[in-house]
Motif scaffolding. Structure first.
Motif, short mmCIF file in Angstrom:
data_model
loop_
_atom_site.label_atom_id
_atom_site.label_comp_id
_atom_site.label_asym_id
_atom_site.label_seq_id
_atom_site.Cartn_x
_atom_site.Cartn_y
_atom_site.Cartn_z
N TYR A 141 1.50 9.17 1.50
CA TYR A 141 2.92 8.84 1.42
C TYR A 141 3.35 7.95 2.58
O TYR A 141 4.31 7.18 2.46
N GLN A 142 2.64 8.02 3.72
CA GLN A 142 3.04 7.21 4.86
C GLN A 142 2.82 5.72 4.64
O GLN A 142 3.33 4.89 5.40
N ASP A 143 2.07 5.36 3.59
CA ASP A 143 1.75 3.95 3.35
C ASP A 143 2.75 3.24 2.46
O ASP A 143 2.62 2.03 2.25
N ILE A 144 3.75 3.95 1.92
CA ILE A 144 4.65 3.30 0.97
C ILE A 144 5.61 2.36 1.69
O ILE A 144 5.98 2.58 2.85
N GLY A 173 0.93 13.13 3.36
CA GLY A 173 0.94 11.95 4.22
C GLY A 173 0.76 12.36 5.67
O GLY A 173 0.85 13.53 6.02
N ASP A 174 0.53 11.38 6.51
CA ASP A 174 0.33 11.61 7.93
C ASP A 174 0.99 10.48 8.69
O ASP A 174 0.54 9.33 8.61
N ASP A 175 2.07 10.79 9.41
CA ASP A 175 2.78 9.73 10.13
C ASP A 175 1.93 9.12 11.23
O ASP A 175 2.21 8.00 11.69
N ASP A 176 0.86 9.79 11.65
CA ASP A 176 -0.05 9.21 12.64
C ASP A 176 -0.95 8.13 12.02
O ASP A 176 -1.60 7.38 12.75
N GLU A 181 2.09 -1.10 8.57
CA GLU A 181 3.43 -1.55 8.96
C GLU A 181 3.58 -3.05 8.78
O GLU A 181 4.67 -3.55 8.50
N TRP A 182 2.48 -3.77 8.89
CA TRP A 182 2.52 -5.23 8.75
C TRP A 182 2.92 -5.66 7.34
O TRP A 182 3.39 -6.78 7.14
N LYS A 183 2.76 -4.77 6.35
CA LYS A 183 3.14 -5.11 4.98
C LYS A 183 4.38 -4.37 4.51
O LYS A 183 4.71 -4.36 3.32
N GLY A 184 5.10 -3.76 5.45
CA GLY A 184 6.38 -3.16 5.10
C GLY A 184 6.42 -1.65 5.03
O GLY A 184 7.49 -1.07 4.81
#
Length: 298
Positions: A141-144, A173-176, A181-184
């Motif tokens: 989930y952290q990648d969305i 998900g894992d916020d670590d 982030e480079w793609k949003g």
């Protein structure tokens, strides 16, 4: 393991709770993960052939199913996508189509949701599109990013007033581990998850892959970052002791020299070269270290 949690939760729902596999949607970040999820779930110890009745898709694939379209074809598109260059006009059109795919699906799900005064209307179109779905599982989930977040919100019915119209959503998900982030992608979405869905949160703090020495130094490093969701839930290893960890700081060239020196010392002490691994941040670092090792006859 986060993905393992999804696999066994889905298996429990279908095998024990007798939830129809067709009512479960699993969203993954890429096609490789989709294949891995399907492979694990189709194990004879879990769902076997019933795994093929599950809806397991990437965000783009579920968007295509919702709007009833397939990806346009162009012989140069795949190569252009890899290089990041879309000089061919057809390829540019395909990329534009891809960029608009998820927002179009979201708009379709949200169509006619509110009247002019902002009051919620009945939405038979959404009901028809999602007919039969009751559960949504989301991997990593952290990648969305924002468009994927809006699609998930529309799928789950986050803004709906009636609880019976909402789908049950389960995300890991894992916020670590937010590396996109480079793609949003942003941790703001995983941080808002509890508020968005009135969700409970469970922390997976047992690391079964790494030795405790690795986990310990990693905890010391990452605890310096503010705003972590797991700041009060440190990770711990369930494996036995694995060795020693040394941390060196210095200039880039000094660290390369230190790496080469450590490898040479290990080899001189009888360590087999197949037991030594050097991990580099990028290809440039790899090239520089490899050049330095060749210069010292390693």
């Amino acid at each position: 393991g986060k993905t393992r949690l999804i696999v066994h939760r889905v298996s429990w729902l279908t095998a024990i709770q007798r939830v129809p596999p067709e009512s479960i949607l699993i969203l993954a970040f890429n096609r490789a993960t989709v294949g891995e999820l399907r492979k694990r779930l189709s194990s004879e110890k879990l769902l076997g052939e019933n795994a093929w009745r599950l809806e397991i898709h990437t965000y783009h694939k579920i968007a295509m199913k919702l709007i009833g379209e397939v990806a346009p074809q162009d012989s140069e598109f795949n190569q252009s996508a890899v290089s990041g260059s879309f000089e061919n006009s057809a390829s540019k059109n395909i990329q534009e189509w891809m960029d608009q795919l998820i927002p179009r699906a979201t708009s379709l799900l949200m169509s006619d949701r509110l009247d002019a005064s902002g009051e919620e209307l009945e939405d038979p179109l959404r009901d028809k599109l999602l007919e039969g779905f009751r559960y949504i599982f989301v991997d990593e989930y952290q990648d969305i990013d924002e468009t994927q977040y809006e699609l998930l919100s529309a799928l789950a019915g986050r803004s709906l007033q009636e609880e019976e119209d909402k789908l049950t959503i389960f995300a890991v998900g894992d916020d670590d581990q937010n590396i996109y982030e480079w793609k949003g992608s942003s941790n703001i979405y995983i941080q808002r998850y509890c508020d968005d869905y009135n969700a409970s949160i469970s922390y997976l703090v047992e690391n079964y892959r790494s030795a405790p020495e690795i986990v310990s130094i990693t905890n010391q490093f990452i605890e310096q970052h503010h705003g972590r969701m797991k700041s009060n839930h440190p990770i711990h290893s369930i494996k036995g002791a694995g060795g020693n960890v040394s941390l060196y700081t210095g200039t880039h060239s000094a660290l390369i020299e230190k790496t080469v020196a450590e490898c040479k010392e290990a080899l001189n002490n009888g360590v087999n070269s197949s037991q030594i691994a050097v991990l580099c941040r990028n290809h440039s670092d790899y090239t520089n270290i490899a050049r330095a090792m060749r210069a010292t006859d390693i």
